[in-house]
Design an enzyme around this catalytic site. Structure first.
Site, PDB file in Angstrom:
ATOM      1  N   HIS A  75      31.616  40.443  31.684  1.00 17.62           N
ATOM      2  CA  HIS A  75      32.499  41.327  30.927  1.00 17.62           C
ATOM      3  C   HIS A  75      33.398  40.583  29.951  1.00 17.62           C
ATOM      4  O   HIS A  75      33.970  41.175  29.049  1.00 17.62           O
ATOM      5  CB  HIS A  75      33.362  42.168  31.883  1.00 17.62           C
ATOM      6  N   ASP A 180      33.671  48.051  35.563  1.00 10.33           N
ATOM      7  CA  ASP A 180      33.173  48.173  36.930  1.00 10.33           C
ATOM      8  C   ASP A 180      34.291  48.724  37.791  1.00 10.33           C
ATOM      9  O   ASP A 180      35.441  48.367  37.608  1.00 10.33           O
ATOM     10  CB  ASP A 180      32.744  46.800  37.464  1.00 10.33           C
ATOM     11  N   GLU A 205      29.849  52.684  34.507  1.00 16.00           N
ATOM     12  CA  GLU A 205      28.869  51.746  35.053  1.00 16.00           C
ATOM     13  C   GLU A 205      27.959  52.511  36.002  1.00 16.00           C
ATOM     14  O   GLU A 205      28.343  53.567  36.515  1.00 16.00           O
ATOM     15  CB  GLU A 205      29.581  50.620  35.793  1.00 16.00           C
TER      16      GLU A 205
END
Lengths: 560, 487
Positions: A75, A180, A205
């Site tokens: 990320h 997430d 996600e």
């Protein structure tokens, strides 16, 4: 107006999360990750291609801001590359813990890859520091005005320390990018929390798009049983983990267990990194679970009682112990060193994380039960130790995704960060059960989401009150019906609709008025129009009389 | 600062008389030279820079209608700062800084321009004040006395702790510091776990991996001890005099402070640090006679009056509410906002600020409108909607049903002209003629014979359409509305 959503990474795959959403004319980049499985061009999102499609001279003018959800490399891994090599100089937002912990993750990974593959250096340590210096820290639920039109806000996402879901709003268009998240609290983090927002788009996600997980306690018990069995047999336990997140979670579990079972076997942390990370965890109590927040003043759970001082030579010591070592997938570093030493003894235990990238020792151990691992031509390791695969995941399961989506009730859903077949399954489920259009674009594909658009107009207090009065009447009527006290109403469908007049004058903003007010303002009068039905006899009578009158009038005029 | 020192001494003499012990040690020449930064640095002029660090906070409050200054103490320095007010409003660099901060919350590239809280003058002053207290404490310790600090301000305590330990370390004195309070452990734990709420320079500590406050180290090194009570287990074992004790309560009537002051009051080497504001004479009365030295100090609290204008300039309120007592001192002359003054137990009525409400009109409703031009500059359109309130905003959505047709009305500028109705009806393919009217009643009738029979009676304020056929009556209505200058 529409939200244009370009998926640069994590489209129908897990890795290099990066989504650019154009919302209300503002371009926002959510996450800027790297793909751990590739070491070629596919390592990073295809920034150049995106820039070409936007037709902007550079990234700074193309993007309003970059928002990072959490410190995992898939990320944030490409961020130093994006800012220092691609030359993005606009604002970057991430939460306090992410800003504090990300440099460690980035530097750790940079060092490992440098040592290992002799790869061409993509960015230096100085690049990481320079990049992190530009980052503006965010607090939870803090509304940040990025510019005049664009607003962002972070919500708690669980998952790892400092993980956030990002709400973005520009004009009337609003969306949430989840990053997430975890919908159930674990030992050290709380569950994701978000307000009921009015959204046009939710980007979520979908790592576990199809899986519904069973109870966590059973999995924890299994892990503890395996570790206990090993150390009581005099074996050594190697727990390869990443420095942050799982390590703390597992260590809390063990520390607690040690306390309860009165065990004295030493627990070690191999890297200074993890010890430093523990210090960060102690400082960022505000981002942990409620239970820890309530009790940390008395006992900070990150002050592990049974963790002992460690030196590298200890791996040759006899007797049982538990060792946390990095990196998690045994791809090198100290965890590989310890693995080489300990794997040949059947007394020992190696735990493996839930997911290992192909090519790592961890991946080899996961696939089947190898008795021998070839590191290179000359190095072979006999594997006789026991292997326990951890089944902890900080991701939400399918039920969690559905729950969040239903709670937020967005107009559209986009799935990222998952595997294609599972995403297809979840898309069907969302569309059929929740009735929301759902997409799961591949990398470099974009989706356009229509948004509702409102015109802002001024109105008078009287108009608002008259509307409200209509509605009040309506609710009264309804109440009567419900209690059965009133007479039955026929007019129930007329849900408090009110009439007004929109006045548009040149050089003035349009305004909504009540009729009476309009009459005053423009000096108009009311002219009633009534519709009356006549029985045919009355028509005839009327027509006849009128005709007579008309004739008479005609005669009269002729006379004149 | 010098003035403050002299004032402090005067007070000292007033309370304890000149014959107590001559001048206090710290007033002597050579001792004075030990604090050059305190005395030599001229108090730089207050430019309202301290507000800069608050700008991100205030920027979200912008366009407020009313600001209420609730804490009188926030205006404590009204007098001395009053003269500076206008001067500051004109200060260009100030306003430039403000504008900058408002536009970009705390943009990374704006770092050089936005000063940290700790760099602003007020805080520098505060730190100097605290380092002065600190030096007094050190000299007391050096002379072999203990120090009692019954101050309740957390910020002061945290700064004191850091500075004392630094000074102790640099002059290699080892004395234990005790914090005796039921909340001590919790407070100390909390202060190191809330980086989001600290000033930027402290936050930098988080990002570079250091503890946020010095007391973490002190605890680890065993220089600072936390105990909930004087009788706590372990306190006696750790107790060693001279020592520095931070404990409640500032009133000197309850808490460990009472016992400790009793213990040390006769020792002229000891030092008691009090906060100015409460009546010291009264507080100390039960402990008289006493030889212990007393240092009274004041601390900064709230926003300084000089900064109010800067703040208001950013917030642009319509009204500002101030306590009645400040009426004479702070007036709204030449300021774009007006002041309201409040006093205890009196209700103030705020003028209604909202003349207009804002509504959000859904685009589909707006597209469905049929506006009608009244004249060159004005057009009107009828609107039938449903009102919703969502997240504090009024929303107009499309109505489900058209209105009941049994009774309609027109809004018009001039009366309906029946002479113009006839051609309009004929245009729609109707056969019609005027019926004979009773002109005295002001009523005209139009008779329609084709496509169906209908009768229209027109007076100045009312039109009645007699018709059995719905379509015909709708046509008649349309013709009527087309000749009327209105909707």
């Amino acid at each position: 107006m529409a939200i244009e959503c370009l998926v640069l990474g994590a489209g129908q795959e897990v890795g290099k999360s990066c989504v650019v959403a154009t919302i209300g004319g503002k371009r926002v980049m959510f996450d800027c990750g790297m793909h751990m499985g590739y070491h070629d061009r596919r390592h990073y999102p295809d920034f150049a291609r995106a820039l070409a499609s936007w037709g902007a001279p550079d990234f700074t003018s193309a993007l309003s801001c970059v928002v990072i959800t959490h410190f995992h490399l898939d990320h944030i891994g490409a961020l130093p590359y994006f800012t220092e090599v691609c030359g993005y100089h606009g604002p970057i937002y991430m939460t306090y813990p992410t800003k504090a912990l990300a440099p460690f993750m980035l530097e750790d990974y940079r060092k490992v890859t440098m040592d290992q593959r002799g790869q061409e250096e993509q960015y230096s340590y100085e690049d990481i520091l320079r990049c992190m210096k530009k980052v503006i820290p965010l607090d939870l639920k803090q509304t940040v005005q990025v510019d005049k039109d664009l607003v962002i806000r972070a919500y708690y996402a669980g998952h790892v320390l400092g993980a956030a879901m990002i709400y973005a709003k520009a004009g009337d268009a609003a969306m949430v990018y989840t990053g997430d998240y975890n919908m159930t609290p674990d030992r050290h983090l709380g569950a994701a929390q978000i307000d009921r927002l009015k959204l046009d788009l939710l980007i979520t996600e979908s790592t576990y798009a199809k899986t519904i997980r069973d109870s966590k306690h059973a999995r924890e018990r299994e892990f503890l049983k395996a570790v206990h069995k090993c150390v009581s047999g005099g074996g050594k336990v190697l727990i390869p983990t990443f420095a942050l997140g799982r390590a703390q979670e597992l260590c809390m579990l063990l520390d607690d267990y040690w306390e309860r079972m009165n065990l004295t076997v030493p627990i070690y942390f191999s890297a200074g990194l993890t010890i430093q990370a523990n210090m960060y965890y102690k400082m960022l109590i505000g981002w942990t679970s409620q239970k820890i927040k309530d009790s940390h003043a008395v006992h900070n759970p990150f002050d592990f009682k049974h963790v002992c001082h460690f030196e590298r030579s200890f791996i040759n010591n006899p007797g049982p112990c538990v060792l946390f070592a990095t990196p998690g997938m045994i791809s090198g570093g100290f965890s590989l060193e310890a693995f080489k030493k300990w794997a040949p003894s059947e007394k020992n235990l190696i735990t493996l994380p839930g997911y290992c990238v192909a090519g790592t020792v961890g991946h080899k151990l996961m696939s089947g039960k190898p008795t021998r691992i070839d590191l290179d031509k000359d190095t072979h390791i006999d594997v006789r130790c026991q292997i326990h695969q951890l089944a902890f995941s900080p991701h939400t399961d399918s039920k969690g995704i559905m729950d969040l989506t239903e709670f937020l009730s967005p107009k559209h859903v986009i799935l990222v960060h998952g595997e294609k077949p599972q995403m297809a399954f979840l898309k069907e489920k969302i569309e059929s059960e929740l009735g929301m259009p759902c997409f799961y674009p591949a990398n470099n594909e974009s989706v356009s989401i229509p948004t509702t658009h409102n015109l802002k107009m001024s109105t008078t207090e009287r108009f608002i009150t008259s509307c409200a009065a209509e509605q009040g009447k309506q609710s009264l009527r309804k109440r009567n019906l419900i209690h059965g006290t009133g007479t039955s109403e026929v007019n129930v469908t007329d849900e408090g609709e009110a009439e007004g007049v929109l006045l548009m004058e040149r050089h003035k903003a349009p305004k909504i008025l009540c009729e009476d007010e309009l009459l005053q303002v423009l000096g108009m009068e009311r002219h009633l129009v009534q519709f009356e039905a006549m029985s045919s006899s009355r028509i005839e009578a009327a027509v006849e009389s009128e005709l007579k009158r008309a004739e008479a009038a005609d005669l009269g005029s002729e006379e004149k | 600062m010098m003035g403050e020192l002299v004032e402090m001494h005067r007070e000292f003499v007033r309370y304890y008389g000149p014959d107590t012990d001559g001048l206090p040690k710290w007033m002597e020449g050579e001792k004075l030279n030990e604090f050059p930064s305190v005395l030599q640095k001229a108090v730089t002029e207050d430019k309202g820079n301290g507000l800069i660090s608050l700008m991100p906070l205030y920027s979200s409050l912008k366009e407020n209608d009313v600001i209420l200054f609730s804490d009188l103490s926030s205006l404590n320095d009204m007098d001395e700062d009053n003269e500076k007010l206008d001067e500051h409003a004109m200060d260009e660099t100030d306003s430039l800084l403000c504008r900058h901060s408002v536009l970009r919350d705390d943009g990374a590239d704006a770092d050089e321009k936005i000063l940290f809280l700790c760099n602003s003058d007020d805080v520098t002053e505060e730190i100097e004040r605290i380092s002065f207290i600190c030096s007094c404490i050190i000299s007391a310790i050096k002379s072999g006395g203990s120090v009692l600090i019954p101050i309740g301000r957390l910020g002061v305590i945290l700064l004191l702790l850091e500075l004392i330990s630094e000074t102790l370390h640099s002059s290699s004195i080892k004395v234990p510091i005790f914090m005796i309070s039921e909340t001590a452990a919790e407070v100390i734990a909390f202060t190191n776990a809330l980086p989001e709420w600290l000033c930027k320079s402290r936050q930098e500590k988080l990002f570079s991996g250091e503890a946020l406050f010095g007391h973490v180290e002190l605890l680890k090194e065993g220089k600072l001890f936390l105990f909930p009570h004087l009788h706590s287990k372990g306190l006696l074992a750790a107790w060693k005099e001279p020592c520095i004790v931070l404990c409640p309560h500032w009133s000197l009537r309850l808490g460990p402070a009472v016992h400790l002051l009793r213990r040390w009051r006769a020792d002229r080497r000891c030092l008691l640090v009090l906060e100015q504001g409460s009546d010291a004479e009264l507080s100390l009365k039960p402990f008289m006679p006493m030889a212990i030295r007393v240092l009274e100090c004041s601390f900064l609290s709230g926003v300084r009056a000089a900064k109010i204008d800067t703040l208001l300039g950013v917030l642009k309120p319509k009204f500002v509410m101030l306590p009645e007592g400040l009426k004479s001192r702070y007036s709204s002359k030449e300021r774009p906002w007006s002041f309201l003054y409040y006093s205890k137990g009196k209700t103030i009525e705020l003028p209604n600020l909202q003349e207009d409400f804002e509504v959000h009109l859904a685009t589909d409703v707006a597209l469905g409108l049929q506006p009608r031009q009244l004249n060159e500059t004005t057009a009107v359109a009828r609107l039938r909607t449903k009102l919703f309130v969502s997240s504090g905003q009024y929303q107009l959505a499309a109505a489900e049903k058209q209105s009941d047709q049994s009774k309609w009305h027109l809004l018009q500028r001039d009366a309906v002209d029946p002479d113009r109705l006839l051609p309009a009806l004929q245009e729609k393919g109707m056969v019609c003629s005027f019926a004979a009217d009773d002109k005295s009643a002001g009523e005209r009738s139009v008779l329609i014979t084709s496509p169906g029979y209908a009768l229209v009676k027109i007076t100045s304020d009312r039109t009645v359409i007699y018709c059995d056929d719905e379509r015909t009556s709708k046509h008649i209505y349309d013709a009527l509305s087309s000749v009327c200058n209105g909707i």
